[in-house]
Write a protein that holds these residues in place. Sequence first.
Motif, PDB file in Angstrom:
ATOM      1  N   TRP A  98      72.910   3.818   9.878  1.00 19.31           N
ATOM      2  CA  TRP A  98      73.126   2.426  10.238  1.00 19.31           C
ATOM      3  C   TRP A  98      72.364   1.298   9.246  1.00 19.31           C
ATOM      4  N   ARG A  99      73.096   0.334   9.004  1.00 16.38           N
ATOM      5  CA  ARG A  99      72.672  -0.457   8.114  1.00 16.38           C
ATOM      6  C   ARG A  99      71.922  -1.909   8.997  1.00 16.38           C
ATOM      7  N   HIS A 100      70.681  -2.275   8.613  1.00 17.65           N
ATOM      8  CA  HIS A 100      70.152  -3.606   8.978  1.00 17.65           C
ATOM      9  C   HIS A 100      71.086  -4.794   8.663  1.00 17.65           C
ATOM     10  N   PRO A 101      71.317  -5.482   9.372  1.00 13.19           N
ATOM     11  CA  PRO A 101      72.440  -6.466   9.294  1.00 13.19           C
ATOM     12  C   PRO A 101      71.710  -7.792   8.229  1.00 13.19           C
ATOM     13  N   ILE A 102      70.514  -7.655   7.988  1.00 11.54           N
ATOM     14  CA  ILE A 102      70.154  -8.598   7.107  1.00 11.54           C
ATOM     15  C   ILE A 102      69.566  -8.122   5.857  1.00 11.54           C
ATOM     16  N   SER A 103      68.393  -6.926   6.026  1.00 16.76           N
ATOM     17  CA  SER A 103      67.885  -6.184   4.691  1.00 16.76           C
ATOM     18  C   SER A 103      68.994  -5.320   4.142  1.00 16.76           C
ATOM     19  N   THR A 104      69.919  -4.955   5.025  1.00 15.36           N
ATOM     20  CA  THR A 104      70.921  -3.888   4.650  1.00 15.36           C
ATOM     21  C   THR A 104      70.404  -2.335   4.452  1.00 15.36           C
ATOM     22  N   GLY A 105      69.040  -2.160   4.643  1.00 17.13           N
ATOM     23  CA  GLY A 105      68.345  -0.820   4.562  1.00 17.13           C
ATOM     24  C   GLY A 105      69.077  -0.021   5.749  1.00 17.13           C
ATOM     25  N   THR A 106      69.106   1.335   5.473  1.00 16.03           N
ATOM     26  CA  THR A 106      69.513   2.218   6.336  1.00 16.03           C
ATOM     27  C   THR A 106      68.490   2.579   7.449  1.00 16.03           C
ATOM     28  N   ALA A 107      68.901   2.989   8.635  1.00 20.82           N
ATOM     29  CA  ALA A 107      67.869   3.412   9.795  1.00 20.82           C
ATOM     30  C   ALA A 107      67.021   4.421   8.947  1.00 20.82           C
ATOM     31  N   ALA A 108      67.486   5.403   8.262  1.00 23.90           N
ATOM     32  CA  ALA A 108      66.753   6.289   7.577  1.00 23.90           C
ATOM     33  C   ALA A 108      65.613   5.936   6.779  1.00 23.90           C
ATOM     34  N   ASP A 109      65.972   5.170   5.835  1.00 25.36           N
ATOM     35  CA  ASP A 109      65.279   4.293   4.910  1.00 25.36           C
ATOM     36  C   ASP A 109      64.157   3.613   5.551  1.00 25.36           C
ATOM     37  N   LEU A 110      64.591   2.707   6.734  1.00 26.17           N
ATOM     38  CA  LEU A 110      63.503   1.906   7.086  1.00 26.17           C
ATOM     39  C   LEU A 110      62.455   2.832   7.906  1.00 26.17           C
ATOM     40  N   ALA A 111      62.803   4.010   8.654  1.00 23.90           N
ATOM     41  CA  ALA A 111      61.991   4.780   9.245  1.00 23.90           C
ATOM     42  C   ALA A 111      60.798   5.079   7.998  1.00 23.90           C
ATOM     43  N   ALA A 112      61.406   5.673   6.853  1.00 17.24           N
ATOM     44  CA  ALA A 112      60.765   6.238   5.898  1.00 17.24           C
ATOM     45  C   ALA A 112      59.650   5.270   5.655  1.00 17.24           C
TER      46      ALA A 112
END
Length: 173
Positions: free
Chosen positions: A148-162
Motif C-alpha cells: 500500500w502506498r501513502h497518498p501523499i508521500s508515496t512510501g509503502t506501508a512496509a517502508d513507513l513501518a521500517a
Amino acid sequence: MNQSAEHTDLDDAVIVALGSDLPGAYPSCIDLLEAALDRFAAEGLEIVARSAWWRSAAWPDPSKPPYINGVVLVRSRLDAASVHRALQDLEAAFGRERGEANAPRTLDLDLIAFGRQVIDTPDLTIPHPRAHDRLFVMGPLSQVAPDWRHPISTGTAADLAAAATVGRDAKPI
C-alpha cells in the motif's frame, strides 16, 4: 487472525486502525476490539483483510496501560465523511469518552486512508496526519498490505513501518 489483502485494489483501500487500552465492560482489550469488529458490517463496513493484534506501550506516557492495536481494510458504499461518522458512533457505543488528547480509552478507531483521496477539512483529515510515523499503525498495515502506498508521500506501508519513530516497541501478539 491475519488476512492478507491479496485480492484488494490497494488504490481503493479504506484503512481503519483500531486501538484500546481500557477493556470497559469486556474481559480484555482484545475482546472489546473483536466485539467492535463484529459491529462493522452493521455500520456498512465490510472487512476484507485484517492484521494480527499488536501490543505497544502507551504513547506519549508509557506509565499508562499498554495499547492493543490492529488494522483492517474495509469496503464500503459510504463516503469518507460517513465512514468517519460511523467510526465515531462505534467508539461511543463502546464507551469512548473524548477529553484529554492521548488519554486511555476503550476504543479508538482512526480512518487512516480512503482510497487515494486527500481530504483536509475541519472535521476530517485523510490520510491520517500522523499514522505514517506510528509503528503500531504501519506495522499492522504492512502485515495485510505491505505494498500500500501513502497518498501523499508515496512510501509503502512496509517502508513507513521500517522508518516509523513513534511506538517502536510495537510487536504482534
